[in-house]
Design an enzyme around this catalytic site. Structure first.
Site, short mmCIF file in Angstrom:
data_model
loop_
_atom_site.label_atom_id
_atom_site.label_comp_id
_atom_site.label_asym_id
_atom_site.label_seq_id
_atom_site.Cartn_x
_atom_site.Cartn_y
_atom_site.Cartn_z
N ARG A 154 -8.73 12.04 -8.62
CA ARG A 154 -7.99 10.98 -9.31
C ARG A 154 -8.06 9.71 -8.47
NH1 ARG A 154 -2.59 12.10 -9.55
NH2 ARG A 154 -2.36 10.14 -10.65
N ASN A 185 -8.29 9.23 9.62
CA ASN A 185 -7.69 8.57 8.47
C ASN A 185 -6.35 9.27 8.27
OD1 ASN A 185 -6.77 7.60 6.07
ND2 ASN A 185 -8.74 7.71 5.00
N ARG A 207 -3.11 -4.21 -0.66
CA ARG A 207 -2.44 -3.34 -1.63
C ARG A 207 -0.91 -3.56 -1.54
NH1 ARG A 207 -4.66 2.59 -1.12
NH2 ARG A 207 -3.40 2.76 -3.02
N TYR A 246 -10.21 4.95 -4.39
CA TYR A 246 -10.84 5.69 -3.28
C TYR A 246 -12.29 6.09 -3.52
CZ TYR A 246 -5.92 5.90 -2.00
OH TYR A 246 -4.63 5.57 -1.69
N HIS A 270 -9.65 3.64 6.95
CA HIS A 270 -9.07 3.75 5.61
C HIS A 270 -10.14 3.43 4.59
CE1 HIS A 270 -5.11 4.21 7.24
NE2 HIS A 270 -5.40 3.23 8.09
N ALA A 309 -1.22 8.65 4.20
CA ALA A 309 0.14 8.11 4.07
C ALA A 309 0.89 8.09 5.40
CB ALA A 309 0.91 8.91 3.04
N GLU A 368 -9.35 4.29 13.76
CA GLU A 368 -8.61 4.52 12.51
C GLU A 368 -9.45 4.01 11.34
OE1 GLU A 368 -5.18 1.97 12.45
OE2 GLU A 368 -4.37 2.81 10.59
N PRO A 409 -3.02 13.64 4.64
CA PRO A 409 -2.56 14.18 3.37
C PRO A 409 -3.23 13.61 2.13
CG PRO A 409 -0.84 12.88 4.43
CD PRO A 409 -1.93 13.08 5.44
N ASN A 410 -3.57 14.52 1.25
CA ASN A 410 -4.14 14.24 -0.08
C ASN A 410 -5.61 13.85 -0.06
OD1 ASN A 410 -1.75 14.75 -1.67
ND2 ASN A 410 -0.91 12.92 -0.69
O1 CA2 Z 1 -7.31 4.01 1.98
C1 CA2 Z 1 -7.09 5.06 2.63
O2 CA2 Z 1 -7.98 5.74 3.12
C2 CA2 Z 1 -5.64 5.56 2.77
O3 CA2 Z 1 -5.48 6.06 4.08
C3 CA2 Z 1 -5.49 6.67 1.74
C4 CA2 Z 1 -4.06 7.20 1.63
C5 CA2 Z 1 -3.05 6.08 1.48
O4 CA2 Z 1 -1.73 6.60 1.54
C6 CA2 Z 1 -3.22 5.02 2.57
O5 CA2 Z 1 -2.29 3.98 2.33
C7 CA2 Z 1 -4.62 4.45 2.55
C8 CA2 Z 1 -3.91 8.11 0.42
C9 CA2 Z 1 -4.94 9.17 0.23
C10 CA2 Z 1 -4.67 9.82 -1.09
O6 CA2 Z 1 -5.86 10.24 -1.66
C11 CA2 Z 1 -5.86 10.56 -2.99
C12 CA2 Z 1 -7.01 11.13 -3.44
C13 CA2 Z 1 -7.10 11.48 -4.78
C14 CA2 Z 1 -6.04 11.26 -5.64
C15 CA2 Z 1 -4.89 10.68 -5.17
C16 CA2 Z 1 -4.80 10.33 -3.83
#
Ligand code: CA2
Length: 143
Positions: free
Chosen positions: A17, A73, A106, A22, A99, A76, A97, A9-10
């Protein structure tokens, strides 16, 4: 060799953003990066991105006896899902896996991964490069 690359997700919002966490690359950039790594290594790859836990479970099941490895990946869902690691275990496909950020440095809730126990390895905090490492690890694992 065929790999399935799953992003949760996301991650389709990458580069839009939270660039400080990221990076500036978009999801399309990530797909291009992974495609070029796989092409160089002579690996076939399939991509799947979803914001829905059950759809990710369905995609993992669909890969049963069809792919040699999974790079995931779980985003969340890393910190909440029991269904995703159960699916990885059920299909018995070697999985790494990844990230983008370093989840261990974090918030507290990001430090626990339900997926790590069923993964060959967990790579975090290396941005796009982490996916390259995961692909090479799965290639080595197969040979
Ligand atoms: O560090 C990573 O790759 C994560 O898997 C990314 C997830 C986060 O919930 C994990 O704890 C770590 C979140 C991805 C959200 O991506 C976004 C991209 C643009 C704007 C906001 C969020």
């Amino acid at each position: 060799m065929k790999l399935l690359i799953i992003n949760g997700p996301n991650l389709n919002m990458l580069g839009i953003r939270e660039k400080n966490i990221y990076g500036t690359g978009t999801y399309a950039d990530l797909v291009e990066f992974i495609s070029s790594v796989c092409e160089k290594e002579g690996i076939e790859c399939e991509f799947y991105q979803s914001n829905h836990e059950g759809d990710i479970v369905d995609r993992i099941q669909e890969a049963y006896e069809r792919v040699d490895g999974i790079v995931i990946n779980p985003a969340a869902y890393t910190h909440t899902s029991v269904a995703i690691p159960d699916a990885i275990k059920a299909v018995s496909i070697p999985t790494v896996e990844v990230h983008l950020s370093d989840i261990n440095s974090r918030e507290e809730f990001r430090k626990h991964s339900f997926v790590s126990p069923v993964a060959l390895a967990t790579i975090c905090g290396e941005g796009f490069e982490g996916y390259r490492k995961a692909i090479l690890l799965l290639k080595d694992h197969k040979n």
